[in-house]
Design an enzyme around this catalytic site. Structure first.
Site, mmCIF file in Angstrom:
data_model
loop_
_atom_site.group_PDB
_atom_site.id
_atom_site.type_symbol
_atom_site.label_atom_id
_atom_site.label_comp_id
_atom_site.label_asym_id
_atom_site.label_seq_id
_atom_site.Cartn_x
_atom_site.Cartn_y
_atom_site.Cartn_z
ATOM 1 C CG HIS A 96 36.892 -5.473 29.777
ATOM 2 N ND1 HIS A 96 37.275 -6.601 30.467
ATOM 3 C CD2 HIS A 96 35.533 -5.439 29.871
ATOM 4 C CE1 HIS A 96 36.211 -7.211 30.944
ATOM 5 N NE2 HIS A 96 35.135 -6.523 30.597
ATOM 6 C CG HIS A 141 32.382 -10.186 27.980
ATOM 7 N ND1 HIS A 141 33.747 -10.025 28.000
ATOM 8 C CD2 HIS A 141 31.916 -9.376 28.966
ATOM 9 C CE1 HIS A 141 34.085 -9.163 28.953
ATOM 10 N NE2 HIS A 141 32.994 -8.764 29.549
ATOM 11 C CG HIS A 177 30.470 -2.844 34.982
ATOM 12 N ND1 HIS A 177 31.539 -3.441 35.587
ATOM 13 C CD2 HIS A 177 30.355 -3.448 33.768
ATOM 14 C CE1 HIS A 177 32.062 -4.363 34.782
ATOM 15 N NE2 HIS A 177 31.349 -4.400 33.663
ATOM 16 C CD GLU A 194 33.726 -7.508 33.562
ATOM 17 O OE1 GLU A 194 33.103 -8.036 32.639
ATOM 18 O OE2 GLU A 194 34.132 -6.329 33.518
HETATM 19 C C1 DHB Z 1 30.173 -2.615 29.384
HETATM 20 C C2 DHB Z 1 31.133 -3.003 30.352
HETATM 21 C C3 DHB Z 1 31.737 -4.266 30.261
HETATM 22 O O1 DHB Z 1 32.649 -4.733 31.170
HETATM 23 C C4 DHB Z 1 31.429 -5.109 29.219
HETATM 24 O O2 DHB Z 1 32.079 -6.288 29.154
HETATM 25 C C5 DHB Z 1 30.473 -4.754 28.290
HETATM 26 C C6 DHB Z 1 29.844 -3.496 28.368
HETATM 27 C C7 DHB Z 1 29.522 -1.272 29.431
HETATM 28 O O3 DHB Z 1 29.648 -0.541 30.446
HETATM 29 O O4 DHB Z 1 28.903 -0.885 28.441
HETATM 30 FE FE FE Z 2 33.099 -6.931 30.822
#
Ligand code: DHB
Ligand code: FE
Length: 285
Positions: free
Chosen positions: A12, A59, A193, A240
């Site tokens: 997302h 978030h 990530h 996540e």
């Molecule tokens: C990014 C990924 C995310 O899951 C998020 O909530 C905000 C930013 C990103 O990779 O930029």
């Molecule tokens: Fe996220």
């Protein structure tokens, strides 16, 4: 009775919203990501779910550090999207189904979960971007949505095992809802990530692909990870993955893969997409 027709899990990343706003789907950077969606949309167009139950993580838009439920279920008539600070366009409002929401909340409490019930709830990019990716044409979107937020912002986070059990309980709740509805379960976030700190940009392709494989036929294999394990292997935002685990658990034990895609990186994230069709019924016990 309501039936769960399938489960779609997708990343997302907010930058997707910027790419959509600027029409960059065919751009070399974005094309391998957006190319994953047409087969899933085609399947959704045939299945035509009436409701989307969406596991996502807020978030800092609707919940902040001063008031952060571990699990929160929307019970509103509509959910408005706002931008919590990425500078991406807001994508409008999504209709709710308070009756189904309260049925899910009652089932969760009866099963010893203690969710916050939210009769007012804003949804952030983790809800709106997957909805836009799955239904670019709002006219084809399910007539109702139920957002279910899982805390991934402020530790202590719920364990993967707990999120999986939450998903199983939501699945049973849906299957015991007396209206004839086709329900799609959605999980948004991940895959690996990390957005900040010394390991910013951390991605673990091998782990992500293993998870995507397990999620099809053996999702319970993933419940043995702790939150700390997930942070270690998948990065601090890789937790996540728990949204995918909850959504997959709702589907019941047997599933068939409709389509999957994995592309690295989109922004700082390993972008995954997995669409599964239910092939057995949810066990009501
Ligand atoms: C990014 C990924 C995310 O899951 C998020 O909530 C905000 C930013 C990103 O990779 O930029
Ligand atoms: Fe996220």
């Amino acid at each position: 009775m309501a039936t769960i027709v399938g489960c779609v899990c997708t990343s997302h990343v907010p930058a997707i919203g910027g790419a959509l706003a600027r029409g960059l789907e065919q751009d070399a950077y974005w094309q391998p990501f957006f190319a994953g969606f047409p087969p899933v949309r085609e399947w959704l167009g045939r299945v035509k779910p009436d409701v989307a139950v969406v596991f996502y993580n807020d978030h800092g838009l609707n919940f902040f550090l001063d008031n952060l439920p571990t699990f929160a279920v929307g019970a509103a008539t509509e959910y408005r999207n706002e931008d919590e600070g990425w500078g991406i366009p807001a994508l409008g409002s999504y209709p709710g189904s308070p009756a189904l929401s309260w049925h899910i909340i009652e089932s969760l409490v009866a099963a010893d979960f203690d969710p916050a019930s939210c009769q007012r709830m804003l949804v952030d990019h983790a809800f709106s971007i997957p909805m836009r990716l799955l239904w670019p044409d709002r006219a084809t979107m399910p007539a109702a949505t139920v957002p279910i937020a899982i805390n991934t912002v402020q530790h202590p986070l719920p364990s993967p095992r707990r999120c999986y059990r939450l998903g199983q309980t939501v699945g049973r709740a849906i299957a015991s809802y007396p209206e004839d509805l086709k329900v799609l379960v959605v999980g948004t976030g991940g895959l690996s990530h990390q957005l900040d700190g010394a390991r910013a940009g951390h991605i673990n392709r091998e782990f992500d692909l293993m998870c995507m494989d397990k999620l099809v036929h053996d999702p319970a294999a993933l419940i043995h990870y702790t939150v700390d394990d997930l942070v270690d292997v998948a990065g601090s935002q890789g937790v996540e993955l728990m949204m995918w685990m909850a959504a997959r658990a709702a589907l019941g034990p047997r599933a068939r893969c409709i389509h999957s895609n994995y592309h690295v990186p989109i922004s700082n994230t390993a972008a995954g997409l997995l669409a599964l069709e239910a092939t057995g019924s949810v066990e009501l016990a």
